[in-house]
Design an enzyme around this catalytic site. Sequence first.
Site, PDB file in Angstrom:
ATOM      1  N   GLU A  97       0.833  -1.208   0.000  1.00 19.00           N
ATOM      2  CA  GLU A  97       0.000   0.000   0.000  1.00 19.00           C
ATOM      3  C   GLU A  97       0.868   1.258   0.000  1.00 19.00           C
ATOM      4  O   GLU A  97       0.466   2.294  -0.534  1.00 19.00           O
ATOM      5  CB  GLU A  97      -0.977  -0.043   1.192  1.00 19.00           C
ATOM      6  CG  GLU A  97      -2.098  -1.029   0.892  1.00 19.00           C
ATOM      7  CD  GLU A  97      -2.711  -1.713   2.091  1.00 19.00           C
ATOM      8  OE1 GLU A  97      -2.477  -1.272   3.231  1.00 19.00           O
ATOM      9  OE2 GLU A  97      -3.408  -2.730   1.870  1.00 19.00           O
ATOM     10  N   GLY A 173      -6.405  -7.900   1.191  1.00 20.50           N
ATOM     11  CA  GLY A 173      -7.702  -7.280   1.424  1.00 20.50           C
ATOM     12  C   GLY A 173      -8.758  -7.659   0.407  1.00 20.50           C
ATOM     13  O   GLY A 173      -9.805  -7.014   0.322  1.00 20.50           O
TER      14      GLY A 173
END
Length: 252
Positions: A97, A173
């Site tokens: 990320e 995720g």
Amino acid sequence: MRKPVIAGNWKMFKTIAEAVDFVDKIKPVAEKAGHCEVIVAPPFTALAAAAKAAKGSKVAVAAQNVHWDKEGAHTGDVSTGMLLDAGCTHVIIGHSERRHDCGETDEQVNKKVKAALAAGLAPIVCVGELLAEREKGETEKVLERQFVVGLAGLTAPDFSRIMVAYEPVWAIGTGRTATPEMAAEAHRFIRGLTRRQFGEDAAKGVRILYGGSVKPENVGGLMAQEEIDGALVGGASLKVDSFAALINYPGA
Ligand code: PGA
């Protein structure tokens, strides 16, 4: 023998009070779980309070990022000294990320790893391919670049203080986990890169964590793989019951 590691990456979740409450509740679970190391990575704002709550326990506290400079004009960044001051012992570096949201490069990862090691923090260095890269058959090429550039210039003793996390970006995720076999194959490849760059002892000793939609239902299958030495967990690390189940994974 490589001691397994169960690490929770809380990302941009939890207030100070929530972090402290979580640490207080997970401490006795970690205390009983002699089979593995337990790490939590709260957001910057909750680090000091979480580390204070964890003091003297078997819960270690990691930051999710760090800057390589000791101090300076870097708005929004945090230094190694600040992390030590807050009570951190570990720092996650190169999370996908950060790479994809913030454009973090392998060269920056390398500077961060060196700064963390120099300060006495243990880096958890993340590598992993995008779905498009896997589909083009470029997984190994990407992992090799991230590993070689991200860990350039380190000695074997430096490397012995690092953990590597293999986190295929398409599994983070998304609820889509790599199969235990797919993860193990990537881990074997990373262990081979370690052997080439840092020698046989480093390859035998390095803990390689898997990350990407790990949850209590699939952690046992992943941890059963000889090559998988732990898990770096996002979503399923946010609730005490779920994180406790991960710590006490089936087969532990
Ligand atoms: P996830 O995140 O478990 O929510 O997929 C893992 C990670 O990003 O470290």
